[in-house]
Design an enzyme around this catalytic site. Structure first.
Site, PDB file in Angstrom:
ATOM      1  N   PRO A   2       0.961  -1.239   0.027  1.00 23.77           N
ATOM      2  CA  PRO A   2      -0.002  -0.155   0.040  1.00 23.77           C
ATOM      3  C   PRO A   2       0.686   1.392   0.113  1.00 23.77           C
ATOM      4  O   PRO A   2       1.658   1.217   0.728  1.00 23.77           O
ATOM      5  CB  PRO A   2      -0.740  -0.009   1.263  1.00 23.77           C
ATOM      6  CG  PRO A   2      -0.680  -1.541   1.657  1.00 23.77           C
ATOM      7  CD  PRO A   2       0.662  -1.932   1.223  1.00 23.77           C
ATOM      8  N   GLU A   3       0.805   2.234  -0.965  1.00 26.52           N
ATOM      9  CA  GLU A   3       1.272   3.453  -0.788  1.00 26.52           C
ATOM     10  C   GLU A   3       0.269   4.474  -0.352  1.00 26.52           C
ATOM     11  O   GLU A   3      -0.735   4.310   0.042  1.00 26.52           O
ATOM     12  CB  GLU A   3       1.730   3.793  -2.344  1.00 26.52           C
ATOM     13  CG  GLU A   3       2.817   2.640  -2.813  1.00 26.52           C
ATOM     14  CD  GLU A   3       3.488   3.180  -3.924  1.00 26.52           C
ATOM     15  OE1 GLU A   3       3.478   4.263  -4.455  1.00 26.52           O
ATOM     16  OE2 GLU A   3       4.100   1.937  -4.718  1.00 26.52           O
ATOM     17  N   HIS A 110      -5.280 -14.522   8.913  1.00 27.50           N
ATOM     18  CA  HIS A 110      -4.506 -13.806   9.323  1.00 27.50           C
ATOM     19  C   HIS A 110      -4.623 -12.676   9.973  1.00 27.50           C
ATOM     20  O   HIS A 110      -3.750 -11.742   9.963  1.00 27.50           O
ATOM     21  CB  HIS A 110      -3.385 -13.384   8.178  1.00 27.50           C
ATOM     22  CG  HIS A 110      -2.641 -14.671   7.458  1.00 27.50           C
ATOM     23  ND1 HIS A 110      -1.595 -15.456   8.045  1.00 27.50           N
ATOM     24  CD2 HIS A 110      -3.260 -15.610   6.500  1.00 27.50           C
ATOM     25  CE1 HIS A 110      -1.342 -16.551   7.312  1.00 27.50           C
ATOM     26  NE2 HIS A 110      -2.409 -16.460   6.203  1.00 27.50           N
ATOM     27  N   ARG A 129       1.570 -11.204   5.342  1.00 26.17           N
ATOM     28  CA  ARG A 129       2.908 -11.303   5.482  1.00 26.17           C
ATOM     29  C   ARG A 129       3.750 -10.926   6.783  1.00 26.17           C
ATOM     30  O   ARG A 129       4.832 -11.111   6.986  1.00 26.17           O
ATOM     31  CB  ARG A 129       3.734 -10.796   4.342  1.00 26.17           C
ATOM     32  CG  ARG A 129       2.995 -11.467   2.893  1.00 26.17           C
ATOM     33  CD  ARG A 129       3.443 -10.868   1.778  1.00 26.17           C
ATOM     34  NE  ARG A 129       5.128 -11.159   1.483  1.00 26.17           N
ATOM     35  CZ  ARG A 129       5.832 -10.844   0.543  1.00 26.17           C
ATOM     36  NH1 ARG A 129       5.366 -10.141  -0.299  1.00 26.17           N
ATOM     37  NH2 ARG A 129       7.078 -10.867   0.486  1.00 26.17           N
TER      38      ARG A 129
END
Ligand SMILES: [Zn+2]
Length: 289
Positions: A2-3, A110, A129
């Protein structure tokens, strides 16, 4: 990853559902707890799971702001303090009635932090992750890297800051792409938006910063701002694991002109790639000089 536009999208969605609510309960996954005992610091940085829970439980959410690619939750309990979150590669927040309501299995499996809000709903943080970060800070300066970030690209002083930094001895000989991806030069322009802005300006990503006139650099800065705003408007871009708090993907990836392209849309040339600043850079060898 994500930016800025994706983080802005998440903040705009969390704000109306979270501000004014109290955090009644906090859950931290066993995976995060085990990583602490194993000497790793997955997600929770410089804070034990139990003290994290103690600190947040019973606090009220008074603000939700974006600063560069970070989310700042302003919390109040006795004094005010901050929960600062970076989404890393695959962090995502979901606002749901129960964890079962998280739309995709890969996110549901997750979930690592859950805030139970006083309206009975959950703000659940999923991170496939586990490269995301959460810190509890009394103030921004307690984590000094936050103070080194360039001004927000939409702030009035951001252009001057960019021009000065790109002319400094530290940056003037570096490839322009590396310069604009540096968070101390411009806040929040990562690989995707740097690639798009350089293509729009027809500037080769490997060109040294000092070999671009001040006027062109100012135009490049404006192109970055424009593209960031267009992407915010489009709900961000979804490259792999970005989702908004309702589990939806963004639409900006459909508007990319260069990022991830094999062929230039303008002239038809086969695109090339270069490693710049550790990241793969796609560009058109014909259009970008
Ligand atoms: Zn081209």
């Amino acid at each position: 990853m994500p930016e800025l536009p994706e983080v802005e999208g998440v903040v705009r969605q969390i704000r109306p559902v979270a501000i004014g609510k109290k955090i009644e309960d906090v859950f931290v996954s066993d995976t995060i707890r085990l990583s602490k005992t194993g000497g790793k610091e997955a997600v929770l940085k410089k804070v034990e799971a139990d003290s994290f829970i103690d600190r947040l439980k019973g606090s009220q959410i008074v603000s939700v702001e974006r600063r560069s690619k970070y989310i700042y939750f302003g919390l109040r309990k006795d004094g005010e303090f901050l929960l600062v979150n970076h989404l890393g590669m695959s962090g995502a927040w979901f606002y749901v009635g129960s964890l079962m309501a998280i739309p995709e299995d890969k996110f549901r499996k997750h979930v690592h932090v859950v805030l139970t809000l006083s309206d009975g709903n959950l703000l659940a943080y999923s991170d496939i992750r586990r490269f995301g970060e959460m810190r509890v800070l009394n103030e921004e300066g307690d984590y000094p890297p936050l103070l080194l970030m360039a001004p927000e690209p939409f702030d009035e002083n951001a252009l001057q800051h960019f021009l000065d930094m790109s002319e400094s001895t530290k940056y003037r000989n570096k490839p322009i792409k590396e310069v604009i991806m540096d968070g101390q030069v411009i806040s929040g322009a990562g690989n995707i938006y740097a690639t798009e802005a350089l293509f729009r300006m027809k500037i080769h990503p490997n060109r040294a910063a000092h070999r671009i006139s001040r006027k062109r650099r100012a135009e490049l800065f404006q192109a970055i701002v424009d593209i960031l705003l267009e992407s915010i408007e489009a709900g961000g871009s979804t490259i792999s694991d970005y989702r908004n708090i309702n589990g939806e993907s963004g639409g900006m990836q459909n508007r990319f002109a260069m990022y991830g392209k094999k062929q230039c849309m303008t002239c038809g040339s086969v695109t090339k790639t270069l490693k710049i600043g550790g990241r793969t850079s796609v560009f058109c060898p014909t259009c970008q000089k």
